[in-house]
Design an enzyme around this catalytic site. Sequence first.
Site, short mmCIF file in Angstrom:
data_model
loop_
_atom_site.label_atom_id
_atom_site.label_comp_id
_atom_site.label_asym_id
_atom_site.label_seq_id
_atom_site.Cartn_x
_atom_site.Cartn_y
_atom_site.Cartn_z
N ARG A 226 5.01 29.85 -10.62
CA ARG A 226 3.95 28.85 -10.77
C ARG A 226 4.49 27.52 -10.42
NH1 ARG A 226 3.27 32.04 -15.72
NH2 ARG A 226 1.17 32.85 -15.90
N GLU B 277 -9.20 -19.38 -2.83
CA GLU B 277 -9.78 -18.31 -2.35
C GLU B 277 -9.48 -18.02 -0.98
OE1 GLU B 277 -14.13 -18.68 -2.73
OE2 GLU B 277 -14.11 -20.58 -2.89
N ARG C 83 -22.67 -19.07 -10.51
CA ARG C 83 -22.97 -19.51 -9.50
C ARG C 83 -24.36 -20.29 -8.95
NH1 ARG C 83 -20.81 -13.38 -8.95
NH2 ARG C 83 -22.50 -13.37 -10.68
N CYS D 21 -12.09 -15.22 -10.99
CA CYS D 21 -13.51 -14.85 -11.17
C CYS D 21 -14.05 -13.93 -10.05
CB CYS D 21 -14.34 -16.05 -11.16
SG CYS D 21 -14.34 -17.11 -9.64
N SER E 154 -9.55 -21.27 -10.42
CA SER E 154 -10.09 -19.88 -10.65
C SER E 154 -9.84 -19.22 -9.27
CB SER E 154 -11.42 -20.18 -11.08
OG SER E 154 -12.13 -18.96 -10.95
N ARG F 10 1.07 21.21 -22.52
CA ARG F 10 1.04 19.68 -21.86
C ARG F 10 -0.05 19.04 -22.89
NH1 ARG F 10 -2.28 21.90 -16.62
NH2 ARG F 10 -4.16 22.72 -17.54
N GLY G 171 -10.74 -16.99 -6.56
CA GLY G 171 -11.71 -16.25 -6.11
C GLY G 171 -11.19 -15.15 -5.38
N THR G 172 -10.97 -13.97 -5.81
CA THR G 172 -10.05 -12.86 -5.16
C THR G 172 -10.83 -12.14 -4.36
OG1 THR G 172 -10.58 -11.45 -7.02
CG2 THR G 172 -8.38 -12.54 -7.02
N ASN G 173 -12.23 -12.04 -4.29
CA ASN G 173 -12.97 -11.63 -3.18
C ASN G 173 -12.97 -12.17 -2.04
OD1 ASN G 173 -14.22 -10.03 -5.59
ND2 ASN G 173 -16.16 -11.38 -5.28
N ASP G 174 -13.03 -13.48 -1.83
CA ASP G 174 -12.87 -13.89 -0.62
C ASP G 174 -11.39 -14.34 -0.12
OD1 ASP G 174 -15.31 -14.51 0.36
OD2 ASP G 174 -15.33 -16.72 -0.09
N ARG H 232 -19.58 -23.61 -10.62
CA ARG H 232 -19.23 -23.56 -9.49
C ARG H 232 -20.43 -24.32 -8.47
NH1 ARG H 232 -18.23 -18.40 -5.66
NH2 ARG H 232 -20.40 -18.50 -5.53
N GLY I 261 -5.14 23.98 -10.93
CA GLY I 261 -5.68 24.68 -10.18
C GLY I 261 -5.61 24.14 -8.55
#
Length: 886
Positions: free
Chosen positions: A91, A749, A566, A836, A768, A332, A770-773, A621, A100
């Site tokens: 196995r 950002e 925003r 943010c 702050s 397990r 701005g991790t998106n940009d 902002r 599986g």
Amino acid sequence: MPKYVYDFIEGDRSRADLLGGKGANLAEMTRLGLPVPPGFTVTTDACRAFLATGAPPDGLYEEINAHLRQIEARLDRWLGDPADPLLLAVRSGGRYSMPGMMETILDIGLNDATVAGLAAHSGDERFAWDSYRRLIQMFGRTVHGVPAEEFEHELAAVRATAGPGGPSAEQLRDLVDTYKKIFARHVGHDFPQAPHEQLFLAVRAVFSSWHSERARVYRRQERIPDDLGTAVTVMAMVFGNLGPDSGTGVAFTRDPATGAPGVYGDYLTDAQGEDVVAGIRNTVPLTELERLDPASYHRLRQIMATLERHYRDLCDVEFTIERGRLWMLQTRVGKRTAAAAFVIAAQLAEEGLVTADEALTRVTGAQLAHLMFPAFDTAVAPAPLAVGVGASPGAAVGRVVFDSAAATTADGPVILVRPETNPDDLPGMIAAAGVLTSRGGKTSHAAVVARGMGRTCVCGADALRIDVERGEFTVGDRVVRAGELISIDGTSGRIWLGEVPAQPSPVARYLAGELRPEADPLVAAVHRLLAHADLVRRLGVRANADTPADARRARRLGATGIGLCRTEHMFLGERRALVERLILADRPAEVAAALDALLPLQRADFVELLAAMDGLPVTVRLLDPPLHEFLPPLAELTARVAVARARGEDPGRDATLLAAVRRTHEANPMLGLRGVRLGLLVPGLFAMQVRALAEAAAQRVRSGGDPRPEIMVPLVGDVRELAAVADEARRVLAEVDGAPEIPVGTMIETPRAALTAGEIAAEARFFSLGTNDLTQTTWAFSRDDVEGSFFPAYLARGIFPVSPFESLDVTGVGRLVRLAVAEGRATRPELTVGVCGEHGGDPDSIAFFAAAGLDYVSCSPYRVPVARLAAGRAAVESGTDTSDSR
């Protein structure tokens, strides 16, 4: 020379990296004195060496033989002995459970000679030939890729002509001959008769299965690294298919669906190995074993209690009873639903098996998010079409599909309907909203995999007659065809035609303040663990909220402030026309008039927002997006103007708007006139917003409130930009009587802002992130463009384990985050730093932010409870001193 093989008595559970989860736990059970068949484990090191070179490492087969001889001596039975053969089970067993996804081969050692010895020693010729056909079928498919359906077709034909007791020994002997011909036709040579050759080829096949497509897909889904490799366990066979006093089963120490204590599992009499998980026929509940074999049942209960105390967690076990003797084949820490995870963690803490900190690490933010989803409102549901086994809770509605390919290409939610699933169905299970099978129970492949992925699943709905070829299933006279809409309830097992209305989950109602914790065991568990998370977490949790309704909702869900308001969202709808006036203004008086019209609207918005978050920080902002976003699209205006002129009509305002759009049009608006640049180049815009916020705060103070606003300047790349805006803001704030102190900070950002954070901190009271940009600008990705174009290919090829917009890229973007925090605080030690972007609600990212020293995360209101839990986990897992937590 490296050691590649370990006897079960040599290892323990701490060596899972080397022995795999299965091998390590078999070793642990052996050390506990539990009835484990003798065996050994070939290590993950050997697998990685094999995968790197395509050949087993030097000396591996000699090591395997040496350990095999120890088993033979212990049992006084020999591999290949024609009188009383030792048979082996081979196995897979990776570091992390992949149910599986890889390979198993049973009955290694059977051949034309030893099958007679097995028949004579067992006294059951039918059993011997059935075991031989199983070996050829497993070996052919796994080692040489012989299509499984060819074997299954022949087996189905034999079963169709068999008597009530199943195929006879003679029929099975003939079936073995047929199987050998299928094998030879596909492989080009006869089925190997040498038992040691079978063993070595089986080990190689299990190694190779690590790179099977289904295993790769599963690892991507579960974020298991590709470079771990699998161990291989080799153990003496024990047989559950030796008659009514034998059988095989899977058991859980607690209910893996709800977490309730008790006896849960499935059992099959006269069955071997994988039969329970494969769902070849419906099982009986484990409690039925007490009637069938009381001694084995009570011994199993004792062992399960021992394992749960030892592992201090829900355990699942696989076992076989061979003519009344119980054998443990695996244990397990068991997979469980989100609901069961919370209930079990809270129970274990109450029972003193784990600490409150440990209990918190047993649940995840993703599980909590799942528990907040709606459930079916069964009070208004019609009578169900059928009822199966509720194997993985949830409410799923979708159109019926009958194969994995249809599920992965469907437009909209689907329910994957199969007689039973197998590992090849994994892509469809990932794509589907829910899974429905007519065979199998709570421990079938469909159930185990669905629970691990958080998919809704109903199994064992044996009223369904599924015809995959025709693309339909029937229940009585009712035919349900591919494309029809059905609803399935993974808790009750009920199946409905059409869409059943949903209702809020108990957890969502509790979080909204509508349900008391003691009203439901699950709610009580969530309450207990969230309360502990709030006690130990260092990170604050704020919300991204732009409206009073969002702010109030966020506060109810536990937010301790607004980390991002925003303001551009306040200028949509009917107010867009006022922004158009500002953009079209070409004289100072017109600009001032437009801003004067916007001021009272902004002030009223801020008054409500500050009231909703009274006593808590509200970070506002200033206007961020480019101005063209407030105007009609260029193509639309161009067409309207062209049509008007073609008709000989005056385009009027449309022509003026078109000129403004062309004037403000940018090739890449994300990198153009937006953020702080907008405030510097549109005189009075930011000043109007600052004045509105200050006047709103002053009004709240006069009303007896405790407003705590903060001003955030977006998209700063240079400290001089921030200084110019901050100077203007301070002048405006000084003109508003009664306004409280309002700090000015900025969003980090862009890479340059992170790289010059030490300079920017001289002007900023807070950062702050701005991790998106910051992700977009660091990767040079336009999110709207890339997520639908090449991201799927990147994810499929393993370039991304997960989208960097979903979970923070800690290597690249994370390095900028750490740099900004360190250099900002080097300049201003008291600097408050939050995040943010959407990563503020992602549990994996939150763990990074906690380690990076941030003060808070901010996320959408509905993700606030998830962030609270994840922040608590992060504090515990980092070893933070929880005695000084907030």
